[in-house]
Structure formats: structure tokens, C-alpha cells
Enzyme design. Structure first.
Site, PDB file in Angstrom:
ATOM      1  N   THR A  66      97.175 135.418  33.217  1.00 19.55           N
ATOM      2  CA  THR A  66      96.324 136.270  34.307  1.00 19.55           C
ATOM      3  C   THR A  66      97.261 136.068  35.678  1.00 19.55           C
ATOM      4  O   THR A  66      97.395 137.241  36.301  1.00 19.55           O
ATOM      5  CB  THR A  66      94.817 135.865  34.366  1.00 19.55           C
ATOM      6  OG1 THR A  66      93.916 136.108  33.202  1.00 19.55           O
ATOM      7  CG2 THR A  66      94.228 136.544  35.523  1.00 19.55           C
ATOM      8  N   ALA A  90     102.770 125.072  26.839  1.00 20.19           N
ATOM      9  CA  ALA A  90     103.347 124.169  27.832  1.00 20.19           C
ATOM     10  C   ALA A  90     102.416 123.905  28.931  1.00 20.19           C
ATOM     11  O   ALA A  90     102.425 122.790  29.511  1.00 20.19           O
ATOM     12  CB  ALA A  90     104.594 125.116  28.200  1.00 20.19           C
ATOM     13  N   ASP A  91     101.454 124.997  29.256  1.00 20.41           N
ATOM     14  CA  ASP A  91     100.238 124.469  30.305  1.00 20.41           C
ATOM     15  C   ASP A  91      99.398 123.396  29.712  1.00 20.41           C
ATOM     16  O   ASP A  91      99.028 122.338  30.451  1.00 20.41           O
ATOM     17  CB  ASP A  91      99.665 125.732  30.479  1.00 20.41           C
ATOM     18  CG  ASP A  91      98.863 126.245  29.533  1.00 20.41           C
ATOM     19  OD1 ASP A  91      99.622 125.973  28.161  1.00 20.41           O
ATOM     20  OD2 ASP A  91      98.098 127.047  29.560  1.00 20.41           O
ATOM     21  N   THR A 133      92.049 131.788  31.626  1.00 18.84           N
ATOM     22  CA  THR A 133      91.831 132.828  30.893  1.00 18.84           C
ATOM     23  C   THR A 133      91.264 132.751  29.338  1.00 18.84           C
ATOM     24  O   THR A 133      90.333 133.146  28.948  1.00 18.84           O
ATOM     25  CB  THR A 133      93.083 133.598  30.470  1.00 18.84           C
ATOM     26  OG1 THR A 133      93.688 133.745  31.702  1.00 18.84           O
ATOM     27  CG2 THR A 133      92.955 134.825  29.777  1.00 18.84           C
ATOM     28  N   THR A 153      69.659 143.108  33.669  1.00 16.13           N
ATOM     29  CA  THR A 153      70.582 142.975  32.774  1.00 16.13           C
ATOM     30  C   THR A 153      72.222 142.106  33.218  1.00 16.13           C
ATOM     31  O   THR A 153      72.483 141.503  32.638  1.00 16.13           O
ATOM     32  CB  THR A 153      71.373 144.540  32.521  1.00 16.13           C
ATOM     33  OG1 THR A 153      70.401 145.318  31.809  1.00 16.13           O
ATOM     34  CG2 THR A 153      72.348 144.395  31.526  1.00 16.13           C
TER      35      THR A 153
END
Length: 260
Positions: A10, A108-109, A133, A185
Site C-alpha cells: 500500500t 523481507a518486511d 495490508t 450498518t
């Protein structure tokens, strides 16, 4: 100075380090990333606006889970900072023993988060939760073994899926609801997103702890853009938004020490 770049699905999350000090953090959306010149000009402009001369940047380190974007960012670093970036990838020094069946599969993160968490808490059993994400869970033993973990859709992905794949459910702001019992909602969606994710995090942490550290209580370290949303839910021992940047910087240091 060193710029660390975490290229996520993102956002591109960047941090500027002067030695061990993190001087500046900034973000840019990953899609569209733009050309290498656009990225280079963006980096230089952000640095100048924050009182940092781009010419003082001597090194760049990159962690990426988006291969299509990596080439552009790497080219920008070479052109605008006159250095070939270090890339956190399989085969570099991490200080961890990767116990995944195929170590090359580990994002890798996730490795960067594990490096930084272990550096902050040496000799402790650890579960690292990255609320981005995707929401990822990574298990690290006191001796530095990276055992693996779990991955589930992040709260933002879940919200987008509801609004895009249903005819009458609206897009809602992601926030902690006042109560679990939604009376509109929007409130009902917010309740499901928040409390559903709390339950998932709590259950996965409990199961991972039981399997990896029977009889012990691991330290749960959280990071990622949505981590503070769950800050007072009693899930985490510590929240470190810049954890991945710290891990990239540490990996860079391990692999470049003594090369100058």
C-alpha cells in the site's frame, strides 16, 4: 546519512537515519509509484522540506515485497543519491536462523521486523504482529531462530472487500466502535472489523505461543499502520511503528560493516 525504504503493498515507508537516530519518517502510496525521476525528485523535496540536505545521504537500504516497484525505486536511489542500495533479501546477513521450509519465501518486511524486535529484546521469546495490508505474525526464539508464523487479511483489506464485493454494504471509516452492538450498518461493519480482528489476533498469539513457547509468555511486539487502532485492546506488550525501518537499518549495518 542512511535512507531506509520499506516498499509495501500500500505504501512506501521511508526513514532517514543519522547513525542510530531516526530523524525523519515519511510515506508515499505505492501505486502508482511513478517514474524513477518522479521518485527521486519526491525524495529530494521531502528531505529539503524537513531541513535535510539530500547530498548528505550516503547510503540507501531497501526492503520490498513489491518486485514491480523495486526496480524504479532502486534506479531513483542510484541516480539521485549516487549509491547502489543494499537490498534485504535471501542470502544476506540477518542475525537470524530462518527455519521456514523455504527461507526464500519469507517476506523481507517480516525478516526486518524480526531483526529489530530481537535487537530491542535480546534473549526473549517474541511474537511480532505487523498490522498492515496483511496482518502478519512472526515467531522468534530467544536464540534468534525465526520459526515462521501466520498471515491473515488486514483490517483495511477486509473493509475494502466488504464494500467492493457486496451490493449494499458501504465503505466505512476504520475506527474503534463505541460498542460491539452496532445499531447502524456502518457501526455493525466497524464492530465486525475491529472486534473480529481483536479476536483473531488474540487467538493466533495464544496458539503460536502454545506451540512455540509452551510454559512461557512471549513478548508481543506490534507494528504497522493499524497497530495503534488496537493499542488499548490488551493485545500487545509494545507498539513500535518504525520497527521495520529499524530492522532494515540493522541489516544494512550487518552487511556493510568494514566495507568502507
Amino acid at each position: 546519512m542512511l535512507i531506509c525504504l520499506d516498499i509495501g503493498n500500500t505504501h512506501l515507508h521511508a526513514g532517514v537515519f543519522d547513525g542510530d537516530r531516526l530523524l525523519l519518517q515519511f510515506r508515499k502510496t505505492t501505486h502508482p509509484i511513478g517514474s524513477s525521476d518522479e521518485i527521486g525528485v519526491f525524495f529530494a523535496a521531502v528531505l529539503r522540506e524537513n531541513g535535510i540536505d539530500p547530498r548528505t545521504v550516503r547510503e540507501v537500504a531497501i526492503c520490498s515485497v513489491v518486485p514491480a516497484v523495486l526496480y524504479t525505486v532502486r534506479s531513483a536511489a542510484i541516480k539521485y543519491f549516487k549509491t547502489t542500495p543494499f537490498l534485504l533479501q535471501a542470502g544476506v546477513k540477518t542475525g537470524l536462523k530462518i527455519r521456514y521450509r523455504n527461507p526464500a519465501e519469507v517476506g523481507a518486511d517480516r525478516v526486518a521486523n524480526a531483526i529489530a524486535a530481537r535487537h530491542r529484546h535480546p534473549g526473549r521469546p517474541l511474537i511480532v504482529v505487523d498490522c498492515g495490508t496483511a496482518t502478519t505474525f512472526d515467531v522468534v526464539t530467544p536464540s534468534g531462530e525465526y520459526l515462521g508464523g501466520a498471515i491473515l487479511p488486514g483490517v483495511g483489506v477486509a473493509a475494502e472487500s466488504l464494500s467492493s464485493r457486496t451490493a449494499r454494504l458501504p465503505s466505512v471509516e476504520i475506527e474503534r466502535p463505541a460498542a460491539a452492538l452496532g445499531r447502524t450498518t456502518a457501526e455493525s461493519i466497524q464492530s465486525g472489523l475491529f472486534h473480529g480482528h481483536v479476536g483473531a489476533i488474540r487467538e493466533l498469539c495464544a496458539r503460536l505461543s502454545q506451540e512455540a513457547f509452551p510454559g512461557e509468555k512471549p513478548l508481543v511486539v506490534a507494528t504497522g499502520g493499524f497497530s495503534r487502532l488496537f493499542g488499548d485492546a490488551g493485545l500487545f506488550d509494545e507498539i513500535v511503528p518504525e520497527l521495520v525501518l529499524e530492522g532494515i537499518a540493522l541489516a544494512h549495518g550487518m552487511n556493510t560493516a568494514g566495507t568502507e
